[in-house]
Write an enzyme that holds these catalytic residues in place. Structure first.
Site, mmCIF file in Angstrom:
data_model
loop_
_atom_site.group_PDB
_atom_site.id
_atom_site.type_symbol
_atom_site.label_atom_id
_atom_site.label_comp_id
_atom_site.label_asym_id
_atom_site.label_seq_id
_atom_site.Cartn_x
_atom_site.Cartn_y
_atom_site.Cartn_z
ATOM 1 N N TYR A 1 0.901 -1.096 -0.086
ATOM 2 C CA TYR A 1 0.141 0.089 -0.075
ATOM 3 C C TYR A 1 1.087 1.227 -0.129
ATOM 4 C CZ TYR A 1 -3.100 3.571 1.789
ATOM 5 O OH TYR A 1 -3.818 4.646 1.918
ATOM 6 N N LYS B 1 1.034 3.990 -3.122
ATOM 7 C CA LYS B 1 0.652 5.208 -2.815
ATOM 8 C C LYS B 1 1.791 6.393 -3.049
ATOM 9 C CE LYS B 1 -2.656 6.517 -1.227
ATOM 10 N NZ LYS B 1 -4.111 7.086 -1.666
#
Length: 422
Positions: A176, A180
């Site tokens: 993640y 990102k």
């Protein structure tokens, strides 16, 4: 990153970055109604942002795979679509003046281990959003990033946008944060792209920490669930470790200001810029969560456990989850990145957002959000100390047995290098 100077006071997100209309001798021309689109509009932040904009008179489109659980206002349109669906995005972006790209996947829990899904949504989806913004001549794009683009387990105290670089992509322990960071950079690199027929795409990114507020659906309910199951009877990390949080109201304010700061009326001050956004305060997680334990009727964590043990446990949980996923769902209590987030200080300044956007966070108390949450739950009585200790001992024995089995069958290494850094 450097920015353009001067800014002005807060206005509604209505300036469209277009040439002002010419006044005539006849009756004045009414300004065109602003039209914005929010990806991830079915989630907590996306819906809150859309609702705020709709109340200010803006025409709002919420785009998400899942319909919001809250009631839509008459000024809000919902489109059920995936950010990975290029045709759906192209149809939805027609006539849009500003896109808030809030959609993401893999923030916490078992989601953090779904690598393919995380990559396709966070990176692939962002690429499509940028591409369709250009094709549809959308002049403004605001991306909701995260502090994790800079934090990866090494202490950061009052970091800012210029002094703290991106954390090395290959050193992130979770997909993640890595994806990102890639999407964050893609959005900033898209700033200044020419639009067909004239005009320029202006972009900026906002980097918030964890979000809280009334009806928040991710952090508070998850922690409350663990507390009710007596899974949070220990604490770990330095008592002085601190982090930031942001109330949803303040984060919505920052998005509105960022969109406004990408217009000609504000001198495009936010064009190509990144901003850390939080409440302007730093807290220790266990101290901050004290009202939740109290309101639920449970004792606060009182057993201090070495962080290295918790980190190793998280690694085992991740392996077990992946190994058993074809058979059953075994979500990890904590992931390695979450352990680092709790145990290691990472705080950020919001001076740049204050100066360039006019961001002025209001004061909120986590206890108020807790109060609203417990009103919809049943308060459980505190268990006796003896009973609590017995449960804890049984769970500890069970955990040690599972840990030994996992290490034996999965061949998990001790993770010495990672553990020593904690």
């Amino acid at each position: 990153m450097k920015s353009n100077p001067p800014r002005s006071s807060l206005e509604a997100c209505k300036a469209a970055g277009q040439a002002p209309q010419q006044k005539t001798q006849a009756k004045p021309t009414k300004a065109a109604r602003q039209k914005v689109l929010v990806t991830g509009g079915g989630g907590y932040l996306g819906f809150s942002l859309g609702s705020h904009l709709a109340k200010s008179g803006t025409s709002v489109i919420l785009l998400d795979r899942r319909r919001p659980q809250w009631e839509l206002s008459p000024e809000t349109k919902f489109i059920q679509a995936d950010v990975r669906d290029e045709e759906a995005l192209y149809r939805a972006f027609e006539g849009v003046d500003c896109v808030f790209h809030v959609a993401s996947y893999g923030m916490s829990g078992a989601e953090k281990l779904q690598k393919e899904q995380i990559e396709s949504i966070n990176v692939g989806g962002t690429k499509l959003v940028i591409d369709v913004c250009v094709r549809r001549r959308v002049p403004r794009l605001i991306y909701t990033s995260t502090v994790n683009v800079a934090f990866g387990g090494k202490p950061i105290e009052q970091g800012d946008e210029d002094s703290v670089p991106y954390f090395p992509l290959d050193e992130h322990v979770d997909h993640y944060s890595r994806t990102k960071a890639i999407a964050d950079q893609l959005t900033l690199m898209a700033n200044g792209m020419p639009l067909p027929g004239g005009g320029t795409l202006r972009t900026c990114v906002l980097r918030p920490p964890g979000i809280y507020g009334p009806e928040e659906q991710r952090h508070l309910p998850r922690v409350a669930g663990h507390i009710k199951k007596r899974l949070f009877m220990f604490r770990f990390g330095d008592h002085k470790a601190r982090m930031n949080w942001v109330h949803v109201h303040n984060l919505v304010q920052a998005h509105v200001l960022a969109a406004e700061a990408l217009t000609t009326a504000k001198g495009y001050v936010a064009s190509g810029q990144a901003y850390y956004i939080n409440d302007g305060e730093s807290v220790n997680l266990f101290e901050w969560m004290a009202p939740l334990f109290e309101k639920l009727g449970y004792s606060q964590p009182w057993i201090q456990v070495p962080t290295s043990w918790v980190y190793l446990t998280a690694a085992v949980m991740e392996r077990l989850h992946l190994a058993l996923r074809p058979i059953c769902s075994l979500p990890p209590l904590l992931t390695r990145s979450e352990v680092r987030s709790v145990a290691v200080t990472h705080t950020f300044q919001i001076a740049k957002a204050r100066a360039q956007l006019g961001y002025a966070p209001d004061k909120f108390r986590f206890a108020d959000a807790v109060e609203l949450y417990v009103q919809s739950t049943t308060r459980r009585p505190r268990g006796s100390t003896a009973r609590t200790l017995l449960r804890l001992l049984l769970r500890l024995l069970l955990f040690l047995g599972l840990l030994a089995l996992a290490l034996h069958f999965l061949g998990l290494q001790p993770l010495h290098a990672a553990v020593e850094r904690l």
